[in-house]
Design a protein around this motif. Structure first.
Motif, PDB file in Angstrom:
ATOM      1  N   SER A 186       0.859  -1.168   0.000  1.00  0.00           N
ATOM      2  CA  SER A 186       0.000   0.000   0.000  1.00  0.00           C
ATOM      3  C   SER A 186       0.896   1.218   0.000  1.00  0.00           C
ATOM      4  N   VAL A 187       0.317   2.394  -0.135  1.00  0.00           N
ATOM      5  CA  VAL A 187       1.160   3.585  -0.138  1.00  0.00           C
ATOM      6  C   VAL A 187       1.663   3.908   1.262  1.00  0.00           C
ATOM      7  N   ALA A 188       1.210   3.145   2.254  1.00  0.00           N
ATOM      8  CA  ALA A 188       1.700   3.386   3.604  1.00  0.00           C
ATOM      9  C   ALA A 188       2.983   2.617   3.895  1.00  0.00           C
ATOM     10  N   THR A 189       3.405   1.773   2.960  1.00  0.00           N
ATOM     11  CA  THR A 189       4.664   1.038   3.132  1.00  0.00           C
ATOM     12  C   THR A 189       5.835   2.028   3.165  1.00  0.00           C
ATOM     13  N   VAL A 190       6.818   1.758   3.988  1.00  0.00           N
ATOM     14  CA  VAL A 190       7.969   2.670   3.988  1.00  0.00           C
ATOM     15  C   VAL A 190       8.774   2.468   2.711  1.00  0.00           C
ATOM     16  N   ALA A 191       9.294   3.553   2.202  1.00  0.00           N
ATOM     17  CA  ALA A 191       9.994   3.515   0.929  1.00  0.00           C
ATOM     18  C   ALA A 191      11.200   2.592   0.970  1.00  0.00           C
ATOM     19  N   GLY A 192      11.819   2.489   2.144  1.00  0.00           N
ATOM     20  CA  GLY A 192      13.006   1.658   2.277  1.00  0.00           C
ATOM     21  C   GLY A 192      12.736   0.186   2.023  1.00  0.00           C
ATOM     22  N   ALA A 193      11.482  -0.232   2.102  1.00  0.00           N
ATOM     23  CA  ALA A 193      11.163  -1.642   1.939  1.00  0.00           C
ATOM     24  C   ALA A 193      10.920  -1.998   0.473  1.00  0.00           C
ATOM     25  N   LEU A 194      10.970  -1.023  -0.408  1.00  0.00           N
ATOM     26  CA  LEU A 194      10.670  -1.310  -1.817  1.00  0.00           C
ATOM     27  C   LEU A 194      11.903  -1.782  -2.553  1.00  0.00           C
ATOM     28  N   SER A 195      11.640  -2.493  -3.656  1.00  0.00           N
ATOM     29  CA  SER A 195      12.751  -2.865  -4.524  1.00  0.00           C
ATOM     30  C   SER A 195      13.239  -1.608  -5.231  1.00  0.00           C
ATOM     31  N   GLY A 196      14.478  -1.690  -5.699  1.00  0.00           N
ATOM     32  CA  GLY A 196      15.127  -0.510  -6.263  1.00  0.00           C
ATOM     33  C   GLY A 196      14.321   0.159  -7.374  1.00  0.00           C
ATOM     34  N   GLY A 197      13.775  -0.629  -8.272  1.00  0.00           N
ATOM     35  CA  GLY A 197      13.063  -0.056  -9.399  1.00  0.00           C
ATOM     36  C   GLY A 197      11.830   0.699  -8.944  1.00  0.00           C
ATOM     37  N   ASN A 198      11.160   0.138  -7.988  1.00  0.00           N
ATOM     38  CA  ASN A 198       9.955   0.797  -7.497  1.00  0.00           C
ATOM     39  C   ASN A 198      10.292   2.093  -6.769  1.00  0.00           C
ATOM     40  N   GLN A 199      11.439   2.108  -6.110  1.00  0.00           N
ATOM     41  CA  GLN A 199      11.874   3.354  -5.485  1.00  0.00           C
ATOM     42  C   GLN A 199      12.069   4.429  -6.537  1.00  0.00           C
ATOM     43  N   GLN A 200      12.660   4.041  -7.659  1.00  0.00           N
ATOM     44  CA  GLN A 200      12.918   5.018  -8.704  1.00  0.00           C
ATOM     45  C   GLN A 200      11.609   5.596  -9.233  1.00  0.00           C
ATOM     46  N   LYS A 201      10.604   4.759  -9.323  1.00  0.00           N
ATOM     47  CA  LYS A 201       9.325   5.257  -9.828  1.00  0.00           C
ATOM     48  C   LYS A 201       8.760   6.322  -8.885  1.00  0.00           C
ATOM     49  N   ILE A 202       8.959   6.151  -7.599  1.00  0.00           N
ATOM     50  CA  ILE A 202       8.461   7.169  -6.658  1.00  0.00           C
ATOM     51  C   ILE A 202       9.136   8.499  -6.934  1.00  0.00           C
ATOM     52  N   VAL A 203      10.454   8.443  -7.151  1.00  0.00           N
ATOM     53  CA  VAL A 203      11.195   9.685  -7.317  1.00  0.00           C
ATOM     54  C   VAL A 203      10.689  10.451  -8.534  1.00  0.00           C
ATOM     55  N   ILE A 204      10.328   9.735  -9.581  1.00  0.00           N
ATOM     56  CA  ILE A 204       9.800  10.434 -10.763  1.00  0.00           C
ATOM     57  C   ILE A 204       8.370  10.891 -10.483  1.00  0.00           C
ATOM     58  N   ALA A 205       7.613   9.985  -9.881  1.00  0.00           N
ATOM     59  CA  ALA A 205       6.188  10.272  -9.715  1.00  0.00           C
ATOM     60  C   ALA A 205       5.956  11.500  -8.839  1.00  0.00           C
TER      61      ALA A 205
END
Ligand code: ATP
Ligand code: ATP
Ligand code: MG
Ligand code: MG
Lengths: 511, 336, 356, 336
Positions: free
Chosen positions: A399-418
């Motif tokens: 969910s969007v309440a997950t901490v960013a640190g728990a995401l895989s690298g690619g998904n982290q990158q998507k947050i930064v763009i989004a």
């Protein structure tokens, strides 16, 4: 007994590996076998569990279930140090170096040359580091330099060279090329070949699918933590690989859309840069029209990231910057944001994300004031808004309440763009936007960048992947030694053309 | 980088833990809460006075000042800093207020002036130097703490000032209401804690504090004015230290230039015990509150059992280690 | 460990009438003499009073005082450093007010070896030129007598002690307890003790409160210091028990005087620091001027209650008297005997008991 | 994470500073060194006693214990920890040694036994819990500090033990040699500092300390047994605390259960002032030594000028701020 003897126990055998995190099953009963000298590609989308598997093999995290055997004997690591003792080395996805220590120490690690009484022989260390650096093409790097001063790709080469030097029995590469340039990738290939010749087994992860075909004997495909396919590399093609990864076909990712080269009416200039000069840049003049996508190409260290950072107010500068014709003074990131400029930085962990905060909060950070009312947040609205972005960008998380640190690298990158896509932007600067992003997401990111451009945003894309620049850019500018040395149409931006341009400029500046 | 990886190595379970609004209110304190519950149960069983109103009122009265400071100190710790000057500011504020009060100011204006002065010092000296100039919080607050304490001694001429006639201070620090059961001070402290919690959770400013503490560079690159955010938390903790100084006057009936010596360490222990991370960005006010309650109840229990202060030291140490050890154990089990 | 009250080795000195009575003795015979003193940190009003008095007394005789104060965070070490510094500055006479007198024996020896006489508060193991100390055993007896007189049928007492290892104060605590048992024949019992580790009002509040809850029927509280007694008094007030308790403090600096006057404390014992400091200062100058000074001097504490507290001059008045060069010692109570030890003796009548 | 970015945002010039071998021995202390030089010059000009041998000997004697602890404490700080229990260990070791000595042990065996016991406690309790179990250094060392101090009080029955006859302690803590000029204690402290410096610089173990502090995860992936490295530095600082305890006995001629109260804060200030970073991995022993020398000279200067302790507090604070501010200024200039 020969290493390739089929009856001998494999060098490494992992069976039934399972790892659960709250809300996700990162790995679910995965098995993997490695034989001497073999190279296996680990394929999967962002968040499919690739890194988790490597971390388990390297003793970095403990599996919930499953066994690992080496030469037929079960092992259970208590730490990466123990795994390393058994010859298993990991080159982690996030570049890991000792920022504060010298280059030589990072390279030689625990094997620093010693003199009598076990004292480190620093001059010998410098000498052997020098040799090693030269052999991996880092001739410009001094062994006594503080490693934190190196650029990301140099750091990555360093951490690869460090492991290669150890001649491990198993080398686990987790996206080693994500921050490397073409020339460095060549050297990496050579090192891998050398390792394999010495009997080292390789596991290799990349999101540049071509590399699997360049390097591996066999590919293993993970989807949602499960092993879904395994095949000899020769028996599969790129489309087949994508199909197994994402469950559908995804064609022509890097094909340049024809409409990019169609004649379009002139558009107003959105970003104008005149005589931009900093410690690392010299007299940059650049104009980007609204809706235009400009690629920035150049050799590593030519100042592309410096330009991006300067446009975002990170460094002091001389010269003029104007957005939509109005001059702006960029003293800080906050001012740049106010001027309508956004940056997707190169190093997402350090500059892009607050890993301890939730996805929603990372997404909302630049827009906090807009999502909130009078400085007070509206949790429900914020969540809904973030969910919207998550869907639009295909960020895979419980969910969007997950901490960013728990995401895989690619998904982290998507947050930064989004997080920037949600703002009323005028200028978007993307520094290596698809590093570590899977093919599906890459397509998604291209689509998003193009739709932002279609809305009239001026886009600057820095990428070491040339097909990316060719795929996206209306126009390409080439940098060398902190200067703009040339410009070409996007479809003409071949490797040869860019190299020639940068090289010519290099000659000139030496005169 | 080091600390990030520490967290990652030492407490991998923390990553997966956060649900809801990223700061789950319960999970990090299980060890501490367990030991606290056991302690309270033990006290109820063995010590009839423990649950008497008079003891509870006393407990609350003694908790007010640390609670207030721990709540505010959490903000500072969230930005990966510690304010070592709060004890000194507390002491100086008391003297300042007493000088104003004995100089003819009526209590409320005196309180407001003291808040203004103290808040300004904290914001423009500590906050500015740490947040904007980028000096180390340790040296800055150590330095200002030294200066402020010296000023308190000099100004008071090393002598406590009798303030038993000051009603406002007495109300804040001493009076209990609702049938003489609930001290006003604890209500103020809890009120401030709730307010700060709401700010942290529901305002953009509050989230900026977490963001700056979690990753200052990333926050800055998202447009958060991190220097000012940091400066402001020192201002807030300064205001609370002033308030605590006035409460202390009421409690002691004197304005003592020595008031609050060493309190910063007690407060920091309480906050850290409550799971706020020294590297910033992680933790909540309730952790700090729990830590404070825990330490206060423990001290009360040991005193009620009549342990000598030497034995109190030993037992406190053992229980501290135990609480944190339990927490680690739980994390490991959750970890697998 | 204590003798009877008319033990001749104990001396007492009355301060009460002294401010008025003492003649102005402006013997300005110390011009050009620098006297040194290594004191504690002066945040404690009693310590400050003592340091102010010492400086004033040296100045009153025309000398130059060099006062060095210890760092509160590391008092013993900084005291040693400061003593050594006085030696390297070559003061004509040195002195100290220690936490533990024995801790200063090394720097004392260094000073004496360098030919600098040393004047010590409290008896030091290393022979100093002079040691001046407060007869706390007498104080313990005064406290016990007051309580035995007030509670002839016995009762319960709470003792508020100092949580830090301080030999003088631990001994005082033991003596108080022993004397109370002795004079009441065991009917008065010290039922609880609590510690004030921080030596301030706040540090006494919570533990005193807990002690009062453990001994709800306590009749009296005796504390090693006024701030602790004031904290205990506050705790008692909060519990609604102030009226049932007799509270006895120690020191009688301005805060203690105020507390006795406004009824927070019932009694407190005078630690005559002003007088003692003046005595030390005068001895230093006398010694420099070649006069013989007593090797030991012992001062008697005195007890004050609400009725008698106004007889005690305020610390400020005492200090003013010192600055004017008036002696606070009640002459002719002072005699010098020359046996193997020299000591100051005063008439036993100078001992004031607590007004029942 | 936060702290890493702090460094990156707040002190970009640090990057530019390091030339040669990554941990340049001079650059970070310019501010401090400047203020120190000014201070010494001022003292030489205004205070003739300052340069007398007897003052210098006195200065050195008072510096020995903090210097020893600062040198060892640097190792702990390099791993991003602080040991808050050294003061208590120092106190307890003194009592332990005194009990052995008065119990008939001759000095040297008593010293060795005390070192063994103290080092074991530090290593197996602090070190194990922090390095291996992964508990927070703050709570662990606060807890053990409380326990050890309580034990020292209980064991000594709150009474100092006369040790004036103990030659070994007197030699270490009091005796000066070479014409009564150089205290043995300072030689020991400097010797330990040089030894630790050599270990940090010339051994793989020493480099592991930097690596673990700089980036624990990266260090582990390179095969550094980070848990044990961390445990060991607590062991080392424990040994030094024991040695300091014996030196303290010699200095005070008594074994005082109170010895070393609060010394951890003084030591930490000295180390941090010397440019060792709170987030680990950056700094050197010489920075810590410089910090200690600075604080000692400052205290000596203020005392020589006869400032009251109140004014000393104020002036010390101002000078602290000044030194660090100068350092920032220099960084900024180098930066712009
Ligand atoms: N520490 C963690 N806590 C919680 N969830 C985690 C953690 N680490 C990984 N995960 C989850 O496990 C899943 C697998 O993650 P992993 O990092 O292995 O993916 P990946 O295949 O390497 O992806 P990428 O290609 O993006 O690097 C993801 O859903 C991720 O969110
Ligand atoms: N104006 C500046 N002032 C201070 N430091 C700078 C400035 N510009 C860049 N830097 C730092 O110098 C580093 C190296 O910059 P350089 O221009 O050599 O490479 P780069 O921009 O990262 O190259 P590329 O991204 O093209 O590979 C940057 O990463 C940044 O940290
Ligand atoms: Mg991965
Ligand atoms: Mg770059």
């Amino acid at each position: 007994m020969s290493a390739t003897d089929a009856t001998a126990p494999p060098l490494l055998r992992a069976t039934g590996i399972t790892k659960r995190y709250p809300g996700v099953r990162a790995l679910d009963g995965v098995a993997l076998e490695l034989r001497n000298g073999e190279a296996v590609g680990l394929v999967g989308e962002n968040g499919s569990g690739k890194s988790t598997l490597l971390k388990i093999l390297a003793g970095r995290i403990a599996p919930d279930e499953g066994t690992i055997e080496i030469d037929g004997a079960p092992v259970r690591w208590s730490s990466p140090a123990r795994a390393l003792d058994s010859g298993i080395a990991l080159i982690a996805q996030e570049v890991h170096v000792q920022d504060e220590l010298s280059v030589a120490e990072n390279l030689l690690g625990q094997q620093l040359p010693r003199r009598r009484f076990g004292a480190i022989d620093w001059s010998a260390a410098a000498r052997s580091a020098r040799e090693l650096l030269d052999s991996i093409g880092l001739a410009h790097v001094s062994p006594t330099l503080r490693t934190g001063r190196l650029s990301l790709h140099d750091q990555q080469m360093l951490s690869i060279a460090k492991v290669v030097r150890l001649r491990p029995r198993v080398a686990l590469f987790d996206e080693p090329t994500s921050s490397l340039t073409a020339a460095e990738i060549e050297r990496l290939y050579a090192m891998i070949a050398q390792l394999r010749a010495g009997g080292t087994a390789i596991v290799y992860i990349t999101h540049r699918l071509q590399e699997y075909f360049d390097l591996t004997d066999r590919v293993v495909v993970l989807r949602d933590g499960q092993l879904v396919a395994e095949s000899a590399t020769t028996e599969i093609d790129e489309n087949g690989l994508v199909e197994r990864m994402v469950g559908r076909r995804l064609v022509r990712l890097f094909e340049r859309p024809a409409e990019k080269d169609a004649e379009r009416p002139p558009r107003p200039t959105a970003l104008r840069v005149r005589g931009l000069t900093t410690r690392t840049l010299r007299g940059i003049d650049l104009e980007v029209a609204a809706g235009e996508i400009v690629g920035i190409a150049g050799q590593a260290g030519c100042g592309r990231s410096s330009l991006a950072g300067t446009l975002f107010g990170q460094w002091p500068y001389d010269g003029e910057i104007a957005v939509d014709g109005a001059p702006v003074a960029l003293g800080s990131a906050a001012r740049a944001v106010r001027a309508g400029i956004a940056l997707v930085p190169e190093d997402r962990k350090r500059q892009g994300l607050v890993l301890s905060m939730s996805i929603a909060e990372n997404l909302a950070m630049p827009s906090w004031r807009d999502v909130a009312r009078g400085g007070v947040r509206r949790p429900a609205a914020e969540t809904a808004w973030a969910e919207g972005l998550r869907e639009r960008f295909g960020i895979r998380a419980v969910s969007v309440a997950t901490v960013a640190g728990a995401l895989s690298g690619g998904n982290q990158q998507k947050i930064v763009i989004a997080k920037w896509a949600a703002r009323g932007l005028r200028v978007l600067v993307l520094d290596e936007p698809t590093r570590g992003v899977d093919v599906g997401a890459k397509a998604e990111i291209y689509r998003i960048v193009e739709s932002l451009a279609a809305e009239g945003v001026a886009v600057l894309v820095i990428s070491s992947e040339l097909h990316e620049v060719m795929r996206l850019a209306d126009r390409v500018v080439v940098m060398a030694h902190g200067e703009l040395v040339g410009e070409m149409r996007g479809r003409d931006a071949t490797e040869e053309a860019i190299t020639a341009m940068a090289f010519a400029a290099g000659k000139e500046s030496e005169v | 980088m080091s600390i990030e990886t520490h967290a990652a190595v030492a407490a991998p379970a923390r990553e997966g833990r956060a649900r809801g609004w990223a700061t789950s209110p319960v999970a990090p304190y299980v060890g501490l809460a367990t030991v606290l519950v056991v302690l309270v149960a033990f006290q109820l069983a063995t010590e009839p006075t423990f649950s008497s109103w008079s003891n509870l009122t006393n407990l609350m009265r003694s908790m007010a000042v640390p609670l207030l400071l721990a709540a505010a100190g959490t903000l500072v710790l969230l930005t990966a800093g510690v304010d070592l000057s709060i004890g000194a500011l507390l002491g100086l504020s008391g003297i300042f207020y007493a000088k104003l009060a004995t100089g003819g100011f009526s209590p409320l204006p005196a309180l407001l002036l003291t808040l203004l002065a103290g808040g300004a010092i904290a914001f423009f000296v500590n906050g500015y130097l740490i947040g904007r100039v980028g000096m180390s919080f340790f040296v800055v607050t150590l330095g200002t703490g030294s200066i402020l304490r010296g000023a308190a001694y000099l100004w008071s001429d090393n002598t406590a000032i009798d303030m038993s006639q000051n009603d406002l201070a007495a109300t804040l620090g001493n009076t209990a209401i609702l049938g003489d059961k609930i001290p006003v001070g604890i209500l103020v402290a809890v009120g401030v804690a709730v307010l700060l919690w709401a700010i942290l959770r529901y305002t953009v400013y509050g989230r900026s504090i977490y963001a700056v503490g979690g990753n200052r560079e990333a926050a800055e690159l998202s447009g958060v004015p991190s220097g000012w955010v940091i400066a402001s938390v020192y201002g807030i903790v300064g205001l609370c230290a002033v308030l605590a100084g006035i409460m202390m006057i009421g409690r002691q009936t004197i304005a003592d230039p020595n008031a609050g010596v060493g309190i910063e360490l007690t407060v920091a222990s309480a906050i850290l015990l409550g799971g706020v991370a020294l590297q910033g960005g992680v933790g909540s006010i309730w952790g700090a509150v729990l830590g404070t309650v825990f330490l206060s109840v423990l001290a009360n229990a040991l005193a009620l059992h009549g342990l000598s202060s030497n034995w109190q030291l030993v037992v406190t140490g053992v229980i501290l280690l135990l609480a944190v050890y339990l927490d680690r154990l739980r994390q490991r089990i959750g970890d697998g | 460990a204590c003798g009877s009250s008319d033990d001749t080795s104990t001396s007492a000195a009355g301060t009460s009438a002294a401010v008025e009575a003492g003649a102005a003795t402006t013997r300005r015979d110390a011009a050009g003499v620098t006297a040194g003193f290594a004191g504690l940190w002066n945040a404690n009003p009693t310590v400050k009073q003592s340091q102010d008095a010492w400086q004033a007394a040296i100045r009153a005789r025309g000398g130059t005082p060099t006062l060095l104060q210890a760092d509160p965070r590391d008092p013993v070490n900084t005291l040693i450093t400061n003593m050594d510094q006085l030696t390297s500055q070559r003061v004509r006479a040195s002195g100290f007010y220690p936490i533990d007198p024995n801790a200063l024996s090394a720097p004392t020896r260094r000073a004496m070896d360098a030919g600098i006489p040393v004047f010590a508060f409290e008896e030091s193991r290393t022979p100093a030129t002079q040691s001046v100390h407060l007869g706390r055993e007498v104080a313990a007896r005064l406290v016990a007598r007051a309580l035995c007189g007030k509670f002839p049928d016995g009762g319960k007492v709470i003792y508020g002690g100092y949580g830090q290892p301080d030999l003088t104060l631990t001994t005082y605590q033991r003596n108080v307890i022993a004397e109370i048992e002795a004079c009441s024949g065991g009917r008065l019992e010290v039922a609880a003790t609590f510690d004030n580790r921080t030596d301030d009002v706040a540090g006494a509040l919570a533990p005193a409160n807990a002690a009062l809850q453990r001994v709800p029927d306590a009749d009296a509280i005796v504390a090693y210091s006024d701030v602790t007694a004031i904290g205990a008094s506050r705790a008692a007030t909060q519990l609604g028990k102030r009226d049932q308790l007799t509270i006895i403090g120690f020191n009688l600096a301005q805060d203690g005087i105020d507390a006795v006057r406004n009824g927070q404390l019932d009694y407190s014992l005078l630690f005559p620091v002003t007088l003692m400091s003046q005595y030390v200062a005068n001895s230093q100058i006398d010694h420099v001027n070649g006069r013989r000074v007593p090797r030991f001097a012992t001062f008697w504490p005195q007890c004050y209650g609400r009725e008698t507290i106004d007889e005690l001059p305020s610390p400020a008045d005492q200090l003013a008297a010192v600055a004017e060069g008036r002696s606070l010692l009640v002459e002719p109570a002072r005699q010098v005997s020359t046996s193997d030890r020299e000591m100051v003796r005063t008439a036993p009548s100078a001992l004031t008991e607590c007004p029942l």
